[in-house]
Scaffold this active site. Structure first.
Site, PDB file in Angstrom:
ATOM      1  N   CYS A  45       0.844  -1.201   0.000  1.00  0.00           N
ATOM      2  CA  CYS A  45       0.000   0.000   0.000  1.00  0.00           C
ATOM      3  C   CYS A  45       0.874   1.244   0.000  1.00  0.00           C
ATOM      4  CB  CYS A  45      -0.897  -0.019   1.238  1.00  0.00           C
ATOM      5  SG  CYS A  45      -1.987   1.396   1.377  1.00  0.00           S
ATOM      6  N   TRP A  46       0.595   2.179  -0.912  1.00  0.00           N
ATOM      7  CA  TRP A  46       1.355   3.419  -0.989  1.00  0.00           C
ATOM      8  C   TRP A  46       0.956   4.369   0.146  1.00  0.00           C
ATOM      9  CZ3 TRP A  46       1.313   5.400  -6.753  1.00  0.00           C
ATOM     10  CH2 TRP A  46       1.770   4.382  -7.600  1.00  0.00           C
ATOM     11  N   GLU A  47      -0.136   4.051   0.803  1.00  0.00           N
ATOM     12  CA  GLU A  47      -0.659   4.927   1.873  1.00  0.00           C
ATOM     13  C   GLU A  47      -0.982   6.309   1.315  1.00  0.00           C
ATOM     14  OE1 GLU A  47       2.135   4.443   5.087  1.00  0.00           O
ATOM     15  OE2 GLU A  47       2.088   2.273   4.797  1.00  0.00           O
TER      16      GLU A  47
END
Ligand code: SF4
Ligand code: SF4
Length: 162
Positions: A45-47
């Site tokens: 997840c790139w957040e």
């Protein structure tokens, strides 16, 4: 912290699946309650929080990995286009809850200039900490602000002795 979909709130609309730049928002197989989205690879997840802000049901939370926030801290976001605001709810491990409200920042469609439309930067800039097109994108040109001078470090040759 990666995203987490609360299945009971998810209607399976697919908005988060479409917007996720990492392609990790997927659908479960349709079951008794229909299809549900879920983050299939939290470690990838790139957040970026696109899914969190985009979900019309407020079904996507941000939760810490179990190794460093094991006691249930979470972040919830509700985007309200009627009031043009984003409401953030921060739940701390000790039960404290804080709320923040920010205006939605929108950029008109097509108004962002792609990197290919910027002139090629001088080669010496490659060895500075500046990002490509950074000065112009931040409006430095319009403001007449010069980039701070940065001394390019000398190349240090390391002799490896076998
Ligand atoms: S955007 Fe929200 S409601 Fe729609 S599929 Fe994703 S989690 Fe479910
Ligand atoms: S936070 Fe960004 S990268 Fe992570 S699942 Fe949501 S949209 Fe994808």
């Amino acid at each position: 912290m990666p995203s987490y979909v609360i299945p009971a709130k998810c209607t399976g609309c697919g908005d988060c699946v479409n917007i996720c730049p990492s392609h990790i928002m997927r659908f479960t197989k349709s079951g008794l309650f229909g299809r549900k989205a879920y983050n299939a690879e939290p470690e990838m997840c790139w957040e970026c929080y696109n899914c969190v802000k985009h979900c019309p049901q407020g079904a996507v939370q941000i939760r810490g990995y179990q190794d460093f926030t094991p006691m249930g801290g979470a972040v919830e976001v509700y985007r309200d286009e009627k009031t043009n605001r984003v409401y953030w709810t921060i739940r701390y491990r000790n039960g404290t809850i804080k709320y923040f409200v920010f205006p939605i920042r929108t950029t008109p469609w097509g108004s962002i200039k792609p990197p290919t439309e910027y002139p090629e930067p001088p080669k010496e800039l490659l060895r500075t900490p500046y990002l490509s097109c950074e000065h112009e994108q931040l409006g430095g040109n319009k403001l007449g602000v010069e980039l701070p001078r940065y001394k390019v470090p000398e190349v240090v040759k390391v002799e490896v002795r076998g």
